[in-house]
Motif scaffolding. Structure first.
Motif, PDB file in Angstrom:
ATOM      1  N   VAL A  32       0.849  -1.185   0.000  1.00 11.00           N
ATOM      2  CA  VAL A  32       0.000   0.000   0.000  1.00 11.00           C
ATOM      3  C   VAL A  32       0.887   1.238   0.000  1.00 11.00           C
ATOM      4  O   VAL A  32       1.817   1.338   0.808  1.00 11.00           O
ATOM      5  N   LEU A  33       0.606   2.164  -0.906  1.00  8.57           N
ATOM      6  CA  LEU A  33       1.296   3.445  -0.924  1.00  8.57           C
ATOM      7  C   LEU A  33       0.478   4.396  -0.070  1.00  8.57           C
ATOM      8  O   LEU A  33      -0.639   4.750  -0.413  1.00  8.57           O
ATOM      9  N   PHE A  34       1.022   4.754   1.081  1.00 13.19           N
ATOM     10  CA  PHE A  34       0.325   5.605   2.041  1.00 13.19           C
ATOM     11  C   PHE A  34       1.154   6.864   2.210  1.00 13.19           C
ATOM     12  O   PHE A  34       2.183   6.853   2.855  1.00 13.19           O
ATOM     13  N   LEU A  38       5.698   3.225   1.287  1.00 12.33           N
ATOM     14  CA  LEU A  38       5.203   1.959   0.774  1.00 12.33           C
ATOM     15  C   LEU A  38       5.206   0.968   1.932  1.00 12.33           C
ATOM     16  O   LEU A  38       6.263   0.682   2.496  1.00 12.33           O
ATOM     17  N   ILE A  82      -7.814   1.867   2.374  1.00  9.69           N
ATOM     18  CA  ILE A  82      -7.507   2.192   0.992  1.00  9.69           C
ATOM     19  C   ILE A  82      -8.768   2.240   0.158  1.00  9.69           C
ATOM     20  O   ILE A  82      -9.800   1.747   0.559  1.00  9.69           O
ATOM     21  N   LYS A  85     -10.114  -1.455  -4.776  1.00 11.61           N
ATOM     22  CA  LYS A  85      -9.505  -1.564  -6.091  1.00 11.61           C
ATOM     23  C   LYS A  85      -9.588  -3.004  -6.560  1.00 11.61           C
ATOM     24  O   LYS A  85      -9.459  -3.919  -5.763  1.00 11.61           O
ATOM     25  N   LEU A 102      -0.434  -3.250  -6.050  1.00 12.69           N
ATOM     26  CA  LEU A 102      -0.103  -1.987  -5.398  1.00 12.69           C
ATOM     27  C   LEU A 102      -1.365  -1.142  -5.350  1.00 12.69           C
ATOM     28  O   LEU A 102      -1.985  -0.903  -6.379  1.00 12.69           O
ATOM     29  N   THR A 104      -3.269   2.440  -3.466  1.00 10.83           N
ATOM     30  CA  THR A 104      -2.973   3.743  -2.882  1.00 10.83           C
ATOM     31  C   THR A 104      -3.977   4.036  -1.781  1.00 10.83           C
ATOM     32  O   THR A 104      -5.171   3.795  -1.946  1.00 10.83           O
ATOM     33  N   SER A 105      -3.497   4.564  -0.673  1.00  5.17           N
ATOM     34  CA  SER A 105      -4.390   4.910   0.437  1.00  5.17           C
ATOM     35  C   SER A 105      -5.231   6.128   0.065  1.00  5.17           C
ATOM     36  O   SER A 105      -4.903   6.870  -0.845  1.00  5.17           O
ATOM     37  N   ASP A 106      -6.292   6.332   0.796  1.00  6.96           N
ATOM     38  CA  ASP A 106      -7.202   7.440   0.532  1.00  6.96           C
ATOM     39  C   ASP A 106      -7.444   8.184   1.838  1.00  6.96           C
ATOM     40  O   ASP A 106      -8.044   7.649   2.755  1.00  6.96           O
ATOM     41  N   ASN A 159       0.497  10.706   5.420  1.00  3.29           N
ATOM     42  CA  ASN A 159       0.164  12.097   5.167  1.00  3.29           C
ATOM     43  C   ASN A 159      -0.456  12.712   6.423  1.00  3.29           C
ATOM     44  O   ASN A 159      -1.364  12.140   7.014  1.00  3.29           O
TER      45      ASN A 159
END
Length: 194
Positions: A32-34, A38, A82, A85, A102, A104-106, A159
């Motif tokens: 997960v890209l947060f 990663l 996330i 997806k 892979l 991406t977080s939200d 973030n």
């Protein structure tokens, strides 16, 4: 007689071929890209459609779906951290390995994460520290009194907007449950408290 034996052999061959096709698998790794980080998520489920099989990941992010037939499948990532997806993959005549995912977080759903943590009676107050987390001598008393836990991301936080959104939801929960008195006792380095 020969015709009966031939038909029987075709039938057995057909059954053997079906068993062989059921032995296919899809495996890989999930990250997960947060923010800019990663990570391997701690808990996540993967759903395979159309079979509706469920797989979880190990501590390294590895997953595996077994006993599949040839065909087109969709892998759906199920987790509140996330955006949902789906990934499409086709198996032909051999298993697929290293089908890495892979996602991406939200940030917008971090409010939902906080609401789920509150429902599970495991809310946290999030901190962004440094390499060595700071622990105050009386923070355990606060955690016990308000049934909450401090959680420090260290020097690799997600973030900050995501963290603020989570904490504000927890702040509202604490205000409703305890009034505003907890705010006088909370650590001043909790993100978004000021």
């Amino acid at each position: 007689m020969r015709k009966s034996v031939f038909i029987l052999l075709l039938f057995i061959n057909s059954i053997y071929s079906q068993d062989k096709s059921n032995g296919l698998s899809i495996s890989g790794n999930l990250k997960v890209l947060f923010g800019l980080e990663l990570i391997t998520p701690k808990s996540i489920l993967l759903e395979l459609r159309p079979n509706l099989k469920i797989a979880d990941i190990d501590s390294l992010g590895n997953y595996k779906f077994e006993n599949l037939k040839s065909g087109v499948y969709k892998i759906k990532v199920i987790d509140f951290n996330i955006k949902p997806k789906e990934f499409e993959v086709e198996i032909k005549d051999k298993s697929i390995t290293n089908f890495d995912l892979l996602v991406t977080s939200d940030c917008e759903i971090n409010k939902e994460i906080a609401e789920i943590d509150i429902k599970l009676k495991k809310p946290r107050l999030l901190l962004i520290g440094s390499i060595a987390p700071i622990i105050y001598h009386n923070q355990g008393e606060f955690e016990k009194k308000y049934n909450i836990e401090y959680y420090d991301f260290g020097c690799m936080p997600p973030n900050e907007e995501c963290v603020i959104q989570y904490n504000k939801t927890v702040f509202n929960y604490l205000d409703k449950k305890y009034g505003r008195k907890w705010r006088k006792e909370v650590r001043k380095d909790v993100i978004g408290i000021n």
